[in-house]
Design an enzyme around this catalytic site. Structure first.
Site, PDB file in Angstrom:
ATOM      1  N   ALA A   1       0.776  -1.100   0.114  1.00 44.01           N
ATOM      2  CA  ALA A   1       0.058   0.107   0.118  1.00 44.01           C
ATOM      3  C   ALA A   1       0.812   1.170  -0.073  1.00 44.01           C
ATOM      4  CB  ALA A   1      -0.944   0.067   1.271  1.00 44.01           C
ATOM      5  N   LYS A   2       0.263   2.273  -0.369  1.00 41.90           N
ATOM      6  CA  LYS A   2       1.333   3.786   0.005  1.00 41.90           C
ATOM      7  C   LYS A   2      -0.060   4.883   0.087  1.00 41.90           C
ATOM      8  CE  LYS A   2       5.446   5.347  -0.235  1.00 41.90           C
ATOM      9  NZ  LYS A   2       6.423   4.313   0.042  1.00 41.90           N
ATOM     10  N   GLY A   3       0.538   5.847   0.505  1.00 37.25           N
ATOM     11  CA  GLY A   3      -0.440   7.017   0.825  1.00 37.25           C
ATOM     12  C   GLY A   3       0.317   8.133   0.847  1.00 37.25           C
TER      13      GLY A   3
END
Ligand code: NAD
Length: 421
Positions: free
Chosen positions: A103-105
């Site tokens: 994931a990444k944000g």
């Protein structure tokens, strides 16, 4: 033209998938993002005005477990960047055999333009917006560019307040005093040293090798320091404000003591120590004639324009996506080996995993335990990638081998779990 980091990451994936004859059903699955969460939210600024900000959290794939990935604060962040970085996290976790998906944000913001209070307001509101996505068993953020241990402390506190009790395992990269792991701050840079030592084992190790490091943030400053401590000679070093050179080796211990924690820039250090280094053009750090080049700043710095001029004998990708697909092809053609990002900078997520395990068990490991286990995991992953890159006498770049391993491990998990319902 293939230049954006997303196009590059997708090109790498398809290239690797072609070679292992990946079935179309997995190809579609793995090039589709599980969750793309976008939010716009207000933050009250110090002068009483209210500014709207845009943030996102993207989950690529969760076949191997809860998802893991950093939170980036950057004025130039795009949704495509976050997608690409989340996919890299999937392969990275698989390459080092962690039970995590990718994931990444991030938030579109220049964190240096905000006061501490404004940054705290922004982080707390963004964390509230992420409430449906994150959780200690679901999706676990960590620091990335523009965020740090303090950001993670605010995120952990905000999430905990809304649940009524402290939940340390919701983020990693926290300060040690509130459940962070010993060694986490240094983990990515230390991991870079471990793979470099493994790569150079047959050539006398790191001692005496000349090294150019781009970036002096969390990753670059520690990588430069531990390589220096291991006997490497850092001849070139830069941050976003200045590039420095000393053919005899830069005193990285002193530079780290002055500028390593982000309170000063390398330019300030250079000005405080006239004569110890000379200022050079920023691109010279990438084209320096050295044994090892360590890009540890931002993505897409090695391009089709400067790749023909790279004179390093080895590149270790401490940053995520520092090499565009076109530059990768040129460097491969020129026979310059690259230890790819999903292996080289996996030390950070590995110690994040240790932090998560410690938080869930209410245990605290010593720094020696952390570093020993980190070294073991990085070495095992390096040997697996190196063996795969040998490819039964038909050698392939380590990036190809690492992608094969990552994709195959995720596909094996998908196969075992089956397609629900
Ligand atoms: P950071 O924000 O702490 O530091 C970034 C550094 O790069 C700063 O010194 C900045 O001045 C410098 N920089 C920016 N643009 C530059 C340019 N054009 N030329 C030279 N220097 C420049 O970020 P970080 O956490 O050190 O992350 C660096 C890279 O490593 C990113 O690609 C990130 O995704 C990756 N990474 C970070 C971690 C981690 O644990 N922090 C883990 C894995 C990968």
């Amino acid at each position: 033209m293939v230049d954006s980091i997303l196009e590059g990451v997708l090109a790498q994936f398809h290239n690797a998938a072609d070679e292992i004859n990946l079935d179309a059903k997995y190809r579609d699955y793995l090039t589709t993002w599980k969750t793309i969460f976008q939010t716009h939210f207000p933050v009250e600024m110090d002068d009483g005005s209210v500014r709207m900000f845009e943030g996102a959290r993207i989950i690529h794939n969760s076949a191997l477990g809860p998802t893991k990935g950093g939170i980036r604060y950057s004025a130039s962040l795009t949704l495509d960047d976050v997608k690409a970085l989340s996919m890299l996290m999937t392969w990275k976790c698989a390459v080092v055999n962690l039970p995590f998906g990718g994931a990444k944000g991030g938030v579109i913001v220049d964190p240096t333009a905000l006061s501490m209070r404004e940054l705290q307001n922004l982080t707390r509101r963004f964390t509230s917006e992420l409430e449906p996505i994150i959780g200690p068993d679901k999706d676990i953020p960590a620091p990335d560019m523009g965020t740090n241990a303090q950001t993670m402390a605010w995120m952990m506190d905000t999430y905990s307040m809304s649940h009524g009790y402290t939940i340390p395992a919701v983020v990693t990269g926290k300060p040690v005093a509130i459940g962070g792991s010993e060694g986490r701050l240094e983990a990515t840079g230390r991991g870079v040293l471990y793979v470099l030592e493994a790569q150079l084992a047959a050539q006398g190790g790191v001692r005496g090798k000349t090294v150019s490091v781009q970036g002096f943030g969390n990753v670059g400053s520690v990588a430069a320091r531990v390589i220096h401590e291991a006997g490497g000679v850092i001849t070139h070093l830069s941050d976003r404000f200045i590039a420095l050179h000393n053919p005899q080796g830069i005193d990285v211990t002193a530079a780290y003591a002055y500028a390593g924690n982000g309170t000063h820039t390398l330019r300030e250090w250079h000005e405080q120590n006239p004569g110890s280094t000379e200022e050079i053009a920023p691109d010279e750090v990438l084209t320096a004639e050295v044994d090892v080049l360590v890009p540890a700043a931002v993505e897409s710095v090695l391009t089709k324009d400067n790749a023909p001029n790279v004179r390093a004998k080895l590149i270790v990708e401490a940053a995520n996506g520092p090499t565009t697909a076109e530059a990768d092809a040129i460097l491969n053609e020129r026979g310059i080996p690259i230890i790819p990002d999903i292996l080289a900078n996996a030390g950070g997520v590995t110690v994040s995993y240790f932090e998560w395990v410690q938080a869930r068990q209410y245990l605290h490991w010593t720094e020696a335990q952390v570093n020993e286990e980190l070294k073991r995991i990085m070495s095992v992953a390096f040997q697996a990638v190196a063996a795969r890159a040998a490819n039964n006498g038909k050698p392939v770049p380590q990036r190809q081998a690492a992608n094969w391993i990552g994709i195959e491990r995720v596909v094996a998990a998908i196969d075992l779990r089956g397609f629900y319902p």
